[in-house]
Design a protein around this motif. Structure first.
Motif, mmCIF file in Angstrom:
data_model
loop_
_atom_site.group_PDB
_atom_site.id
_atom_site.type_symbol
_atom_site.label_atom_id
_atom_site.label_comp_id
_atom_site.label_asym_id
_atom_site.label_seq_id
_atom_site.Cartn_x
_atom_site.Cartn_y
_atom_site.Cartn_z
ATOM 1 N N GLN A 1 122.940 2.796 -20.238
ATOM 2 C CA GLN A 1 123.910 2.902 -21.326
ATOM 3 C C GLN A 1 123.253 2.622 -22.674
ATOM 4 O O GLN A 1 123.518 3.311 -23.672
ATOM 5 N N ALA A 2 122.373 1.607 -22.710
ATOM 6 C CA ALA A 2 121.717 1.248 -23.970
ATOM 7 C C ALA A 2 120.824 2.382 -24.466
ATOM 8 O O ALA A 2 120.833 2.722 -25.658
ATOM 9 N N PHE A 3 120.037 2.967 -23.566
ATOM 10 C CA PHE A 3 119.184 4.097 -23.963
ATOM 11 C C PHE A 3 120.032 5.281 -24.431
ATOM 12 O O PHE A 3 119.701 5.953 -25.421
ATOM 13 N N THR A 4 121.126 5.533 -23.717
ATOM 14 C CA THR A 4 122.009 6.647 -24.080
ATOM 15 C C THR A 4 122.628 6.424 -25.450
ATOM 16 O O THR A 4 122.644 7.323 -26.308
ATOM 17 N N ASP A 5 123.144 5.211 -25.671
ATOM 18 C CA ASP A 5 123.772 4.894 -26.956
ATOM 19 C C ASP A 5 122.775 4.971 -28.108
ATOM 20 O O ASP A 5 123.160 5.243 -29.259
ATOM 21 N N ALA A 6 121.491 4.742 -27.825
ATOM 22 C CA ALA A 6 120.459 4.797 -28.872
ATOM 23 C C ALA A 6 120.024 6.223 -29.172
ATOM 24 O O ALA A 6 119.174 6.447 -30.045
ATOM 25 N N GLY A 7 120.587 7.192 -28.435
ATOM 26 C CA GLY A 7 120.263 8.582 -28.682
ATOM 27 C C GLY A 7 118.940 9.030 -28.106
ATOM 28 O O GLY A 7 118.380 10.052 -28.520
#
Length: 538
Positions: free
Chosen positions: A156-162
């Motif tokens: 989720q963190a990697f995804t949210d960071a684009g």
């Protein structure tokens, strides 16, 4: 002390003044060294044979682990070429303890997440730019709840960071055909398959120990070289079989303390603790490891306790020694040899104790309790007292000092006190000092474990080992929530359920247990320390 004996070969030595000659002769007479080196699954009796047959790969796993090296170098270079220079390890028990020892010893940066504490996880997420981070997800079964929850939060963190290539920021270590292997392939992660014939706590020289360390910059081939040199000693007769002597020593006392004494190896005691406690703590017996802060720490030496030093200064009776107060045992050698020596010693001790050193029959109980509590909720309990920022449960005492004094009084002559802290191992690190303080109060061994990490190591001993433990559980308010993506609970609820599940398992066995809940972590830990100090003075 009795006459000093040193058994040395393969780059490692075990020195002692404790007489275990009879036990060594029994092992040699039964041809145990040669049979262990040949991976003979019958060594621990017919009931253990089926499990041992699929768990003895560690005897020579260092040979197969060399096959990992070319691919490890390729992945490490590819990550470095992409600007990735921070390694985070998500794993529990045997999946995290060995790489942590390796990286701390060789001074390579590795962030280890073997926790469900939301504050510690949140700090790890915020510590460095995500585009420079690779997450190693390690789980033998592929179904460990803590590890899967951590994988989800990092995705989720990697995804949210684009970040476009999320899978490229993951390296997965698991057994062949596990659910995690399939998931890793689907998400495009780098996958390393571990030796399926090696149990988690014996996995230091498999992909579980080597992959995170290598990605962090360690030359892991040196560890394999040291282990291979030492491996030739496993089938030897004394005095050229140090692990045989160490195994006999470990089986000679119900408890041993372990401290470092200048070896340069950092944190080996924590790895040894999980290996011995989980391997021997079953059937109402076992050897209790006590990790102490220094050779002269409270509890390092006591009646019935075998004092073990790793490396460094040896006592006057030992060759080249200068320490005024002799330990019972000194173990000296490089880290790769230490791993294999302690694994073999555990197997030899299991033979002498008459137990299967490869199963863990009670580990699943707290996990099952956790699952039920996550579904049904934590049972409500009213505190017996409120003392500032500390609430106490499971006691008749009216304040913190009285509760600790009462708990200490329940530790019998054959007993031990286990401190279990479901806190932030980094942010609440001062809580570990409670072991030393309480060891001045209790005339018995005192251990300390971070929850839920200890559930994958000493938790087996707590439930299946000697039924003489007395337990202090510490929890705290979690602060702001941190969601587990795709799950109906957050990390605070998971941590709370794990603590409650372990309480249930211990209470079901009638073990004395004091639960303390801190509304303010810093102040609560200071109050605990002050109460322990007050009791020790009185």
């Amino acid at each position: 002390m009795a006459e000093t004996r040193m058994d040395a070969a393969g780059g490692l030595s075990v020195t002692t003044g404790v007489d275990v000659d009879d036990a060594v002769r029994r092992l040699v007479g039964d041809d145990v060294p040669r049979r262990l080196a040949a991976a003979d699954a019958t060594l621990w009796g017919p009931e253990a044979e089926a499990e041992a047959a699929i768990r003895l790969g560690w005897v020579d796993t260092f040979t197969r682990s060399r096959r990992l090296l070319p691919e490890l170098a390729r992945v490490r270079d590819a990550l470095a070429g992409s600007g990735v220079d921070r390694v985070v390890l998500a794993g529990m028990g045997g999946s995290s303890l060995a790489p942590e020892v390796i990286c701390r010893t060789l001074d390579r940066p590795l962030t280890v997440l073997d926790t469900t504490d939301p504050g510690q996880i949140r700090d790890a997420l915020a510590a460095a730019p995500l585009e420079r981070t690779v997450v190693v997800v390690s789980s033998k079964s592929g179904g460990t709840v803590e590890t899967e929850s951590l994988r989800r939060v990092w995705v989720q963190a990697f995804t949210d960071a684009g970040i476009a290539d999320v899978g490229g920021h993951f390296v997965v270590v698991t057994d062949p055909a596990s659910p995690l292997e399939q998931l890793a392939t689907a998400m495009g992660a780098h996958v390393f398959l571990a030796d399926p014939d090696v149990g988690g706590r014996y996995s230091a020289l498999t992909a579980f120990g080597l992959v995170p360390a290598a990605l962090a910059g360690v030359d892991v081939a040196e560890l394999l070289d040291d282990a291979e040199t030492f491996a030739a000693t496993l089938a030897a007769d004394p005095p050229e079989n140090p692990a045989l002597l160490l195994g006999a020593l470990l089986a000679s006392r119900p408890t041993f303390s372990i401290a470092d004494d200048g070896s340069g190896i950092v944190g080996l005691g924590d790895w040894v603790e999980q290996l011995l406690a989980e391997s021997t703590g079953k059937g109402g017996t076992g050897v209790l490891p006590v990790v102490v802060e220094s050779p002269d720490a409270p509890g390092a030496r006591a009646d019935g306790v075998l004092s073990v030093l790793v490396g460094g200064a040896k006592p006057p009776g030992f060759p080249g020694g200068s320490r005024p107060e002799a330990p019972d045992v000194a173990v000296n050698g490089p880290l790769g040899a230490q791993f294999l020596c302690w694994e073999a010693a555990t197997a030899f001790a299991g033979r002498l104790l008459g137990i299967d050193p490869f199963d863990q029959p009670n580990v699943a109980e707290s996990k099952d309790n956790t699952k039920r509590i996550l579904e049904s909720g934590v049972p409500a309990e009213e505190p017996a007292f409120r003392d500032g920022t500390v609430e106490g449960f499971g006691t008749d005492a009216g304040d913190l000092t009285a509760a600790l004094r009462d708990l200490a009084g329940q530790v019998g002559p054959e007993g031990y006190l286990a401190v279990m802290a479901y806190l932030d191992r980094e942010g609440d690190a001062e809580a570990a000092g409670l072991r030393r303080l309480l060891a001045r109060v209790v005339d018995a061994p005192v251990t300390f474990g971070w929850g839920p990490r200890f559930l994958h190591s000493t938790g087996q001993f707590h439930k299946g080992g000697r039924p003489t433990g007395v337990f202090l559980q510490i929890t705290a308010d979690p602060g702001s929530p941190l969601e587990v993506p795709g799950r109906p609970y957050d990390f605070a609820r998971l941590q709370e359920a794990q603590a409650a599940g372990d309480r249930q398992a211990l209470r079901d066995r009638g073990r004395p247990l004091l639960w303390l809940r801190l509304s303010d972590r810093g102040d609560g830990i200071r109050r605990l320390a002050a109460a322990a100090e007050e009791i020790s003075r009185s």
